[in-house]
Enzyme design. Sequence first.
Site, mmCIF file in Angstrom:
data_model
loop_
_atom_site.group_PDB
_atom_site.id
_atom_site.type_symbol
_atom_site.label_atom_id
_atom_site.label_comp_id
_atom_site.label_asym_id
_atom_site.label_seq_id
_atom_site.Cartn_x
_atom_site.Cartn_y
_atom_site.Cartn_z
ATOM 1 N N CYS A 137 0.831 -1.205 0.000
ATOM 2 C CA CYS A 137 0.000 0.000 0.000
ATOM 3 C C CYS A 137 0.865 1.255 0.000
ATOM 4 O O CYS A 137 1.347 1.696 1.052
ATOM 5 C CB CYS A 137 -0.944 -0.011 1.201
ATOM 6 S SG CYS A 137 -2.091 1.378 1.206
ATOM 7 N N CYS A 176 -0.545 4.215 1.920
ATOM 8 C CA CYS A 176 -0.441 4.060 3.369
ATOM 9 C C CYS A 176 0.994 4.271 3.854
ATOM 10 O O CYS A 176 1.228 4.917 4.865
ATOM 11 C CB CYS A 176 -0.860 2.649 3.795
ATOM 12 S SG CYS A 176 -2.379 2.067 3.037
ATOM 13 N N ASP A 177 1.944 3.681 3.159
ATOM 14 C CA ASP A 177 3.302 3.592 3.698
ATOM 15 C C ASP A 177 4.341 4.431 2.957
ATOM 16 O O ASP A 177 5.487 4.536 3.410
ATOM 17 C CB ASP A 177 3.756 2.115 3.694
ATOM 18 C CG ASP A 177 2.912 1.266 4.645
ATOM 19 O OD1 ASP A 177 2.367 1.844 5.613
ATOM 20 O OD2 ASP A 177 2.786 0.058 4.424
HETATM 21 C C1 LIG Z 1 0.424 -3.554 4.327
HETATM 22 C C2 LIG Z 1 -0.798 -2.685 4.435
HETATM 23 C C3 LIG Z 1 -0.698 -1.473 5.111
HETATM 24 C C4 LIG Z 1 -1.811 -0.651 5.202
HETATM 25 N N1 LIG Z 1 -1.692 0.525 5.864
HETATM 26 C C5 LIG Z 1 -2.758 1.354 5.962
HETATM 27 C C6 LIG Z 1 -2.646 2.605 6.631
HETATM 28 O O1 LIG Z 1 -1.581 2.970 7.146
HETATM 29 N N2 LIG Z 1 -3.755 3.390 6.673
HETATM 30 C C7 LIG Z 1 -4.948 3.026 6.093
HETATM 31 O O2 LIG Z 1 -5.908 3.785 6.177
HETATM 32 N N3 LIG Z 1 -5.066 1.850 5.434
HETATM 33 C C8 LIG Z 1 -4.014 1.009 5.360
HETATM 34 N N4 LIG Z 1 -4.124 -0.169 4.679
HETATM 35 C C9 LIG Z 1 -5.421 -0.501 4.044
HETATM 36 C C10 LIG Z 1 -6.394 -1.007 5.126
HETATM 37 O O3 LIG Z 1 -5.768 -2.018 5.850
HETATM 38 C C11 LIG Z 1 -7.676 -1.524 4.469
HETATM 39 O O4 LIG Z 1 -8.237 -0.535 3.642
HETATM 40 C C12 LIG Z 1 -8.689 -1.896 5.552
HETATM 41 O O5 LIG Z 1 -8.135 -2.816 6.457
HETATM 42 C C13 LIG Z 1 -9.962 -2.476 4.945
HETATM 43 O O6 LIG Z 1 -10.809 -2.787 6.001
HETATM 44 P P1 LIG Z 1 -11.998 -3.845 5.865
HETATM 45 O O7 LIG Z 1 -12.678 -3.806 7.180
HETATM 46 O O8 LIG Z 1 -12.776 -3.560 4.658
HETATM 47 O O9 LIG Z 1 -11.333 -5.272 5.620
HETATM 48 P P2 LIG Z 1 -10.040 -6.031 6.105
HETATM 49 O O10 LIG Z 1 -9.157 -5.219 6.963
HETATM 50 O O11 LIG Z 1 -9.481 -6.620 4.859
HETATM 51 O O12 LIG Z 1 -10.653 -7.194 7.027
HETATM 52 C C14 LIG Z 1 -11.395 -8.223 6.465
HETATM 53 C C15 LIG Z 1 -11.861 -9.129 7.581
HETATM 54 O O13 LIG Z 1 -12.778 -10.082 7.056
HETATM 55 C C16 LIG Z 1 -12.485 -11.347 7.605
HETATM 56 N N5 LIG Z 1 -13.021 -12.366 6.716
HETATM 57 C C17 LIG Z 1 -12.703 -12.635 5.417
HETATM 58 N N6 LIG Z 1 -13.411 -13.690 4.960
HETATM 59 C C18 LIG Z 1 -14.204 -14.089 5.993
HETATM 60 C C19 LIG Z 1 -15.159 -15.123 6.179
HETATM 61 N N7 LIG Z 1 -15.455 -15.984 5.177
HETATM 62 N N8 LIG Z 1 -15.757 -15.262 7.373
HETATM 63 C C20 LIG Z 1 -15.489 -14.407 8.391
HETATM 64 N N9 LIG Z 1 -14.602 -13.391 8.282
HETATM 65 C C21 LIG Z 1 -13.960 -13.249 7.105
HETATM 66 C C22 LIG Z 1 -10.986 -11.356 7.773
HETATM 67 O O14 LIG Z 1 -10.582 -12.335 8.726
HETATM 68 C C23 LIG Z 1 -10.769 -9.923 8.264
HETATM 69 O O15 LIG Z 1 -10.958 -9.859 9.648
HETATM 70 C C24 LIG Z 1 -3.039 -1.040 4.592
HETATM 71 C C25 LIG Z 1 -3.145 -2.254 3.923
HETATM 72 C C26 LIG Z 1 -2.035 -3.090 3.849
HETATM 73 C C27 LIG Z 1 -2.159 -4.414 3.138
#
Ligand SMILES: Cc1cc2nc3c(=O)[nH]c(=O)nc-3n(C[C@H](O)[C@H](O)[C@H](O)COP(=O)(O)OP(=O)(O)OC[C@H]3O[C@@H](n4cnc5c(N)ncnc54)[C@H](O)[C@@H]3O)c2cc1C
Length: 322
Positions: free
Chosen positions: A141, A144-145
Site C-alpha cells: 500500500c 499508506c506507507d
Molecule cells: C500492508 C498494508 C498497510 C496498510 N496501511 C494502511 C494505513 O496505514 N492506513 C490506512 O488507512 N489503510 C491502510 N491499509 C489498508 C487497510 O488495511 C484496508 O483498507 C482496511 O483494512 C480495509 O478494512 P476492511 O474492514 O474492509 O477489511 P479487512 O481489513 O481486509 O478485514 C477483512 C476481515 O474479514 C475477515 N473475513 C474474510 N473472509 C471471511 C469469512 N469468510 N468469514 C469471516 N470473516 C472473514 C478477515 O478475517 C478480516 O478480519 C493497509 C493495507 C495493507 C495491506
Amino acid sequence: MSEQVERLKTLIIGSGPAGYTAAIYASRADLKPVMYTGMEPGGQLTTTTEVDNFPGYPEGIDGPTMMVQLQQQAERFGTEVRIGMVTAVDFNNEAGGIHKVTVDDNKVIEAESVIISTGATAKYLNIPSEQRLRGGGVSACAVCDGFFYKGQDVAIVGAGDTAAEEASYLANICNKVTMLVRKDHMRASKAMQHRVNSLDNIDVRYNTEVDEVIGEQVVEGLRMVNNQTGEKEDIAITGLFIAIGHKPNTDIFKGQLDMDDTGYIITEGKSTKTNKPGVFASGDVQDKEYRQAVTAAGTGCMAALDAERYLAAVESKEEVSV
Ligand SMILES: Cc1cc2nc3c(=O)[nH]c(=O)nc-3n(C[C@H](O)[C@H](O)[C@H](O)COP(=O)(O)OP(=O)(O)OC[C@H]3O[C@@H](n4cnc5c(N)ncnc54)[C@H](O)[C@@H]3O)c2cc1C
C-alpha cells in the site's frame, strides 16, 4: 452438518475497520450484533506496523494495537466477537426474510440482517525474501506507507492503473522510483502511462521482475532480473511496493450477490445495500477505489445505519426499498 441453529438480529462477517465500526454503531443501536472474525482477526491492518493516517492518533499507532482498541470499543457496547469463518450463505430474496449463514461448516445462523465486511487481500509475489521483509520495507500500500520513505529511493512492482497511480504518488514523495513491469508494455491506461513517463524520477524497467529483495531485517536493496536476457542488476532501495492487485474476499457470496467482473460486491448508489434485502456490504469488499482504513470504517458506519433503518422498516411493516 450439525443441528445447532441460532437466531440473530444482526450478523457481521469480518473484523477489519469496516466490521468493527459497523459493530460499534449496531451495538449502540441495540441491534445485538454478533461478529465472526474470520481467519485474520483485525483484518489487513494487523499486517502493518505503523498507521499514521487514521484520524485521532496524533503520534500514529501500530495496526494490531489499533484493531484491539476497535474490538474493545465494539465490545463495550455489547458486540459479541467470535472466532469463526463463514463458509456458506443462503440469502433470502424477500424483504423481512431470514438469511441463513453457515459458520465453520457446522453451525447455522439465521440472521434478520447481515453486514458483510470481509475485505480484500493484497496480492504479493510470494517469493521468500519478499515474504520475510513484509512490514520491514515491503508493503502492498503506497498511499499508506509511502510517507515513511520520504526522500528515499524505492521500487514498485506492477503495470496496471493502480501501479501507475501509486508510482506517481511515490514520485512526489521519494527521491527515485524504479518501476518493474513484467511485460514489454504497461496495462495502465494511456493517460496513466503518460503521467508516469512525464515524471523524471520514475525509471520504468520493462521485461523486468524481482529476483530477490536484499536485506536481513529491513529492505536494503533489490536484485532485478531481465526476463528476456536473464541479466541481473542490483539497486539500493529502502522500500518495495507491490502493486499487482487485490482479491476481494467474496468467493462464498458468488451466485448470491451481484458483483462486478473482478468480484467486488456491488452496492446501490451511495448506500451499502446489496441486491438482497437486509444484506449490506462495507469496506474494501465493495470498494476497489479508495481501500483505506478510514473509508472502510466510514462505510461500516453506513452499513449499520442502513441495517438499523431496514430492520425498523421491516418491524413497522413499511414498504422496504431494496
Ligand atoms: C500492508 C498494508 C498497510 C496498510 N496501511 C494502511 C494505513 O496505514 N492506513 C490506512 O488507512 N489503510 C491502510 N491499509 C489498508 C487497510 O488495511 C484496508 O483498507 C482496511 O483494512 C480495509 O478494512 P476492511 O474492514 O474492509 O477489511 P479487512 O481489513 O481486509 O478485514 C477483512 C476481515 O474479514 C475477515 N473475513 C474474510 N473472509 C471471511 C469469512 N469468510 N468469514 C469471516 N470473516 C472473514 C478477515 O478475517 C478480516 O478480519 C493497509 C493495507 C495493507 C495491506
